[in-house]
Design an enzyme around this catalytic site. Structure first.
Site, mmCIF file in Angstrom:
data_model
loop_
_atom_site.group_PDB
_atom_site.id
_atom_site.type_symbol
_atom_site.label_atom_id
_atom_site.label_comp_id
_atom_site.label_asym_id
_atom_site.label_seq_id
_atom_site.Cartn_x
_atom_site.Cartn_y
_atom_site.Cartn_z
ATOM 1 N N ARG A 211 0.844 -1.202 0.000
ATOM 2 C CA ARG A 211 0.000 0.000 0.000
ATOM 3 C C ARG A 211 0.870 1.239 0.000
ATOM 4 O O ARG A 211 1.659 1.455 0.922
ATOM 5 C CB ARG A 211 -0.914 -0.005 1.219
ATOM 6 C CG ARG A 211 -1.732 -1.287 1.266
ATOM 7 C CD ARG A 211 -3.093 -1.077 1.813
ATOM 8 N NE ARG A 211 -3.864 -2.307 1.619
ATOM 9 C CZ ARG A 211 -5.066 -2.517 2.089
ATOM 10 N NH1 ARG A 211 -5.668 -1.577 2.782
ATOM 11 N NH2 ARG A 211 -5.694 -3.637 1.855
ATOM 12 N N GLU A 213 0.535 4.080 0.875
ATOM 13 C CA GLU A 213 -0.017 5.124 1.742
ATOM 14 C C GLU A 213 1.117 6.041 2.158
ATOM 15 O O GLU A 213 2.143 5.584 2.634
ATOM 16 C CB GLU A 213 -0.669 4.482 2.969
ATOM 17 C CG GLU A 213 -1.865 3.643 2.578
ATOM 18 C CD GLU A 213 -2.390 2.749 3.687
ATOM 19 O OE1 GLU A 213 -3.537 2.936 4.079
ATOM 20 O OE2 GLU A 213 -1.646 1.867 4.136
ATOM 21 N N ARG A 219 0.817 2.385 13.059
ATOM 22 C CA ARG A 219 0.059 1.168 12.723
ATOM 23 C C ARG A 219 -0.087 0.918 11.222
ATOM 24 O O ARG A 219 -0.899 0.094 10.799
ATOM 25 C CB ARG A 219 -1.311 1.192 13.404
ATOM 26 C CG ARG A 219 -2.174 2.323 12.977
ATOM 27 C CD ARG A 219 -3.372 2.505 13.901
ATOM 28 N NE ARG A 219 -3.941 3.815 13.666
ATOM 29 C CZ ARG A 219 -4.886 4.066 12.766
ATOM 30 N NH1 ARG A 219 -5.392 3.093 12.056
ATOM 31 N NH2 ARG A 219 -5.322 5.290 12.585
ATOM 32 N N HIS A 220 0.659 1.658 10.414
ATOM 33 C CA HIS A 220 0.636 1.419 8.970
ATOM 34 C C HIS A 220 2.019 1.038 8.455
ATOM 35 O O HIS A 220 3.016 1.645 8.839
ATOM 36 C CB HIS A 220 0.161 2.666 8.212
ATOM 37 C CG HIS A 220 -1.300 2.922 8.344
ATOM 38 N ND1 HIS A 220 -1.820 3.746 9.316
ATOM 39 C CD2 HIS A 220 -2.359 2.443 7.633
ATOM 40 C CE1 HIS A 220 -3.149 3.773 9.199
ATOM 41 N NE2 HIS A 220 -3.496 2.993 8.194
ATOM 42 N N GLU A 355 -8.373 -0.882 14.327
ATOM 43 C CA GLU A 355 -9.023 -1.836 13.422
ATOM 44 C C GLU A 355 -8.082 -2.988 13.090
ATOM 45 O O GLU A 355 -6.914 -2.772 12.783
ATOM 46 C CB GLU A 355 -9.400 -1.103 12.123
ATOM 47 C CG GLU A 355 -10.004 -2.024 11.073
ATOM 48 C CD GLU A 355 -10.137 -1.344 9.702
ATOM 49 O OE1 GLU A 355 -10.494 -0.159 9.641
ATOM 50 O OE2 GLU A 355 -9.866 -2.026 8.697
ATOM 51 N N SER A 358 -11.324 -5.979 8.091
ATOM 52 C CA SER A 358 -12.507 -5.520 7.359
ATOM 53 C C SER A 358 -13.035 -6.680 6.540
ATOM 54 O O SER A 358 -12.251 -7.461 5.986
ATOM 55 C CB SER A 358 -12.164 -4.366 6.412
ATOM 56 O OG SER A 358 -12.047 -3.166 7.128
ATOM 57 N N ARG A 406 -0.865 -6.196 12.710
ATOM 58 C CA ARG A 406 -1.723 -5.540 13.721
ATOM 59 C C ARG A 406 -2.186 -6.549 14.763
ATOM 60 O O ARG A 406 -2.353 -6.207 15.931
ATOM 61 C CB ARG A 406 -2.926 -4.872 13.052
ATOM 62 C CG ARG A 406 -2.514 -3.633 12.303
ATOM 63 C CD ARG A 406 -3.703 -2.738 12.056
ATOM 64 N NE ARG A 406 -3.323 -1.661 11.160
ATOM 65 C CZ ARG A 406 -4.173 -0.813 10.632
ATOM 66 N NH1 ARG A 406 -5.464 -0.916 10.924
ATOM 67 N NH2 ARG A 406 -3.754 0.146 9.826
HETATM 68 P P1 ATP Z 1 -6.950 1.624 8.080
HETATM 69 O O1 ATP Z 1 -8.242 2.381 7.896
HETATM 70 O O2 ATP Z 1 -6.686 1.254 9.511
HETATM 71 O O3 ATP Z 1 -5.792 2.242 7.397
HETATM 72 P P2 ATP Z 1 -7.974 -0.001 5.970
HETATM 73 O O4 ATP Z 1 -9.423 0.026 6.283
HETATM 74 O O5 ATP Z 1 -7.440 0.918 4.922
HETATM 75 O O6 ATP Z 1 -7.140 0.217 7.331
HETATM 76 P P3 ATP Z 1 -8.357 -2.574 4.790
HETATM 77 O O7 ATP Z 1 -8.247 -2.252 3.358
HETATM 78 O O8 ATP Z 1 -9.690 -2.728 5.403
HETATM 79 O O9 ATP Z 1 -7.508 -1.477 5.611
HETATM 80 O O10 ATP Z 1 -7.431 -3.860 5.069
HETATM 81 C C1 ATP Z 1 -7.812 -4.930 5.936
HETATM 82 C C2 ATP Z 1 -6.880 -5.001 7.141
HETATM 83 O O11 ATP Z 1 -5.514 -5.047 6.722
HETATM 84 C C3 ATP Z 1 -6.953 -3.790 8.053
HETATM 85 O O12 ATP Z 1 -8.021 -3.895 8.958
HETATM 86 C C4 ATP Z 1 -5.615 -3.824 8.733
HETATM 87 O O13 ATP Z 1 -5.598 -4.750 9.801
HETATM 88 C C5 ATP Z 1 -4.696 -4.350 7.644
HETATM 89 N N1 ATP Z 1 -4.012 -3.246 6.967
HETATM 90 C C6 ATP Z 1 -4.485 -2.490 5.964
HETATM 91 N N2 ATP Z 1 -3.616 -1.561 5.567
HETATM 92 C C7 ATP Z 1 -2.512 -1.744 6.341
HETATM 93 C C8 ATP Z 1 -1.246 -1.104 6.408
HETATM 94 N N3 ATP Z 1 -0.932 -0.103 5.596
HETATM 95 N N4 ATP Z 1 -0.361 -1.552 7.317
HETATM 96 C C9 ATP Z 1 -0.669 -2.576 8.131
HETATM 97 N N5 ATP Z 1 -1.836 -3.224 8.120
HETATM 98 C C10 ATP Z 1 -2.758 -2.823 7.227
HETATM 99 MN MN MN Z 2 -10.749 -1.459 6.671
#
Ligand code: ATP
Ligand code: MN
Length: 432
Positions: A211, A213, A219-220, A355, A358, A406
């Site tokens: 990702r 991001e 936590r990312h 979180e 999802s 996480r």
């Molecule tokens: P957040 O809103 O906390 O950034 P997200 O809703 O974008 O997460 P999802 O696409 O729902 O993330 O991904 C499912 C799961 O994967 C998340 O609940 C989280 O536990 C994990 N996850 C997602 N993005 C990341 C990241 N950049 N780093 C670590 N774990 C991640």
């Molecule tokens: Mn999510």
């Protein structure tokens, strides 16, 4: 080394060859002790200067800390030694000498910054409390796999180099694939869905997600490990049951099999596997409860995503793992099945601090799915490899994605997700 004995297996009366790292040398004058460390623990090696060969004493006492050595000698009981036994060496062999200047002190006496630790993971994982995180991580992944098998799932591996992403462009890392633009996959979402329509029906995958991001948070990660589940003929409530079972199995396995590691992390007394069912709150209840805490400046209204402070306030209020269900359709991805015009089958599973998961029931009706792509501003043509399979018999299905790091982070109360990854990838870190 055929003839090597682990330090933990050295018994009084044995003649052994132990091999490992020089943890410490303590010179008390007439007598000196070298503490040798291997993956199973530590053992004391005793040097009596007047009674031993000078060369042997010199080799043993001049070797720098963290050098790799082997020691052959007799094991004797010694109540004053850290493990109750000690080795009287007949020979000491320096296998790999360490520099006297270490970038990091594995004895842990000097604290190091996280970035120094991450730059020197080899030395960092010589510390019991750091090694313990990765022993626990391995056990969590083992237990999760076993639980998925009990649920009847088949483990799959889907491509990480892809032509298109699910959530649109901004979070994708582009790469060049033989002169063509490609991306690192941000989620196995589409591929795992394709497999519930295959003969496999119930699948799971543990693999990397990428990702792009930009934000830098504790936590990312830009490369994370996703634990994914997808099941045919399931709805969102059954997917939540599976989610709960997998998370509980991970905790229970760590509690049952990782006491030493928990001890090293100073968590042995407080560690508890979650008991009972995880409460299931609707999104509407969630925003009401967040608003009632008075922690937010502006109350939340229907359609708002939950801000981090809101998640924290609610987490404190609930105090255990919980689900948030019935999310507004507009803030859940288009591939999530709607219950009606406003509410979706999407859910999140939360640890009190963040979180973790999802998921939801998926849209399996071809026409609705294609419409969803259009509404999302994605070209359905580009996803033809995916959508067309929905024309040839796609069962209703549901699933979820759980962030592996996480899960470890929240389980062990780590302050930073990077501590749960050997070689994390973030905005500043591409090497090692
Ligand atoms: P957040 O809103 O906390 O950034 P997200 O809703 O974008 O997460 P999802 O696409 O729902 O993330 O991904 C499912 C799961 O994967 C998340 O609940 C989280 O536990 C994990 N996850 C997602 N993005 C990341 C990241 N950049 N780093 C670590 N774990 C991640
Ligand atoms: Mn999510």
């Amino acid at each position: 080394m055929d003839d090597r004995t682990y330090t933990a297996d050295a018994e009084p009366g044995d003649t052994v060859t132990v091999a490992g790292w020089v943890h410490e040398v303590r010179d008390l004058g007439g007598i000196a002790f070298l503490i040798l460390r291997d993956t199973t623990g530590k053992i004391q090696v005793k040097f009596e200067k007047d009674e031993m060969d000078d060369d042997l004493v010199e080799t043993g006492l001049n070797v720098h800390r963290e050098s790799v050595i082997s020691v052959t000698g007799d094991v004797e009981e010694e109540p004053r030694a850290p493990t109750g036994v000690e080795v009287t060496p007949a020979s000491v062999d320096v296998i790999s000498e360490a520099d006297p200047e270490l970038p990091l002190d594995p004895s842990g006496k000097v604290d190091a910054e996280l970035s120094t630790r991450l730059d020197n993971r080899t030395l960092d994982l010589r510390k019991d409390e750091v090694k313990a995180i990765f022993e626990i991580r391995a056990e969590v992944l083992r237990a999760v796999r076993e639980q998925f098998r009990e649920l009847g799932c088949t483990e799959i591996n889907t491509p990480k180099i892809v032509a298109t992403g699910t959530e649109g462009g901004t979070e994708l890392f582009p790469i060049t694939y033989f002169g063509q633009e490609a991306f690192m996959n941000q989620s196995p979402q589409l591929f795992k869905q394709l497999m519930v329509g295959s003969g496999l029906e119930q699948v799971f995958e543990i693999g990397p997600i990428f990702r792009a991001e930009e934000h830098n948070t504790p936590r990312h990660l830009n490369e994370a490990t996703s634990i994914d589940f997808e099941s045919a003929f399931s709805d969102h409530t059954e997917a939540m049951d599976a989610c709960e079972a997998v998370v509980k199995a991970a905790y229970e396995a760590v509690e049952a099999n990782c006491q030493d590691a928990l001890e090293a992390l100073d968590l042995a007394d407080e560690f508890e596997a979650p008991e009972g069912e995880f409460p299931r709150l609707t999104y509407e209840e969630a925003i009401e409860r967040i608003n009632a805490t008075g922690e937010l400046d502006e109350p939340l209204v229907w359609g708002d995503d939950l801000p981090t402070e809101g998640e924290h306030a609610l987490g404190q209020d609930v105090g255990e793992h919980y689900f948030i269900t019935d999310w507004p359709s507009e803030i859940k991805p288009f591939y999530i099945m709607d219950k009606d015009d406003e509410v979706s089958t999407g859910f999140d599973m939360m640890h009190p601090s963040m979180e973790l998961v999802s998921g939801g029931q998926r849209e399996h009706r071809y026409d609705h799915l294609v419409e969803g792509f259009e509404q999302q501003g994605l070209d359905p043509e580009a996803f033809d490899y995916y959508t067309k399979m929905f024309k040839y018999g796609m069962p209703p299905h549901a699933g979820w994605g759980l962030g592996g790091e996480r899960l470890i982070m929240t389980m062990l109360g780590l302050g930073n997700i990077r501590e749960a990854v050997l070689f994390p990838r973030d905005r500043q870190r591409l090497s090692p």
